[in-house]
Design a protein around this motif. Structure first.
Motif, PDB file in Angstrom:
ATOM      1  N   VAL A  97      -0.019   6.087  -6.646  1.00  0.00           N
ATOM      2  CA  VAL A  97       0.416   4.723  -6.347  1.00  0.00           C
ATOM      3  C   VAL A  97      -0.249   4.208  -5.074  1.00  0.00           C
ATOM      4  N   GLY A 146       4.064   1.035  -1.962  1.00  0.00           N
ATOM      5  CA  GLY A 146       4.954   1.510  -3.009  1.00  0.00           C
ATOM      6  C   GLY A 146       5.108   3.012  -3.041  1.00  0.00           C
ATOM      7  N   GLY A 147       4.214   3.725  -2.369  1.00  0.00           N
ATOM      8  CA  GLY A 147       4.268   5.178  -2.415  1.00  0.00           C
ATOM      9  C   GLY A 147       5.527   5.751  -1.811  1.00  0.00           C
ATOM     10  N   GLY A 166      -6.114   7.918  -7.899  1.00  0.00           N
ATOM     11  CA  GLY A 166      -5.742   6.534  -7.665  1.00  0.00           C
ATOM     12  C   GLY A 166      -6.874   5.688  -7.134  1.00  0.00           C
ATOM     13  N   PHE A 208       1.433  -5.137  -9.548  1.00  0.00           N
ATOM     14  CA  PHE A 208       2.005  -4.657  -8.286  1.00  0.00           C
ATOM     15  C   PHE A 208       3.403  -5.240  -8.063  1.00  0.00           C
ATOM     16  N   PHE A 259       5.921  -3.798 -10.507  1.00  0.00           N
ATOM     17  CA  PHE A 259       6.248  -2.427 -10.110  1.00  0.00           C
ATOM     18  C   PHE A 259       7.296  -2.413  -8.995  1.00  0.00           C
TER      19      PHE A 259
END
Length: 261
Positions: free
Chosen positions: A17, A24-25, A223, A241, A244
């Motif tokens: 990610v 977002g990780g 990624g 994005f 998500f």
């Protein structure tokens, strides 16, 4: 599957990610450590993920820099402005109930994702630069937005990439592809300052962090490969994005109230 393998797999997802969308990780890391690995508390999961995400972000940053996607001056000003805010925010979060912290965390994600979906223009100016002439109007925005994002990143125990990406786009006018790469400067910096606060409080599991980081480095390489292709589809990348962020935010709000932590 053993706990160590689950930890490695979770780290790989986080690295993937981070490599693709920059942010977002750490948002995904906290629920993975809580509900996948089985860490005992929200604060332990946040502290452990902060170390791993900061180091993962640094690795992704090096790869993105080699591809010429990092706007270093913009990223460094933004990160520097947010560092003190991140330390203050993490101190406040350590005193807050874990379930309330997670619920607020998810709600913030949903709000940011919705704002990104509402913003139709993902093009920006790929040639934007922080120079002596542009500093007069760009630096105040970078500093102001950086400070706000830093406080939120520290409070929620995250690298803050999902906030830094739209923040950089707003403050500088750069396209999302460059914002994703440049955001890693802030993710690494905010994650490191947050990890420092949690380390002082003894809220980091270093063994879990090592396995999580190992998986994350593998995911980062994969990624970055995907990111190189997706940068050609800026509008689609922004929509994916944002979706998500909203989906994970909804999941976290649900879990915060449905599952004891």
């Amino acid at each position: 599957m053993s706990a160590d393998l689950v930890t490695i797999a979770g780290g790989a997802i986080v690295g993937l990610v981070l490599g693709i969308v920059g942010g977002g990780g750490s948002i995904l890391a906290v629920p993975l450590l809580l509900y996948g690995v089985g860490m005992p508390s929200v604060h332990a999961a946040i502290g452990t993920s902060a170390v791993a995400v900061a180091l993962n972000a640094a690795a992704n940053l090096l790869m993105a820099a080699k591809r010429g996607l990092v706007k270093w001056r913009c990223g460094l000003v933004f990160a520097a402005a947010g560092m003190n805010g991140s330390l203050a925010g993490s101190h406040l979060a350590l005193m807050m109930d874990g379930r309330k912290l997670l619920a607020l965390f998810g709600g913030l994600m949903i709000m940011v994702g919705a704002l990104m979906l509402a913003k139709k223009n993902a093009e920006g100016d790929p040639d934007v630069r922080l120079t002596f002439s542009s500093a007069r109007h760009m630096v105040p925005w970078l500093v102001a937005v950086g400070m706000v994002v830093g406080v939120l990143a520290g409070f929620f125990g995250i690298g803050g990439g999902f906030l830094i990406v739209p923040g950089l786009m707003f403050a500088s006018g750069m396209p999302i592809g460059f914002a994703v790469a440049t955001s890693l400067v802030g993710v690494a910096a905010f994650g490191a300052s947050t990890a420092f606060s949690y380390a002082l409080a003894g809220a980091i599991d270093w063994r879990v962090m090592a396995f999580f980081l190992g998986g994350g480095l593998i995911g980062s390489v994969v990624g970055q490969g995907f990111a190189g292709r997706l940068i050609l589809h800026k509008s689609a990348m922004q929509a994916v994005f944002a979706a998500f962020v909203i989906i994970v935010g909804g999941f976290i709000v649900h879990q915060a109230w449905a599952t004891p932590v």
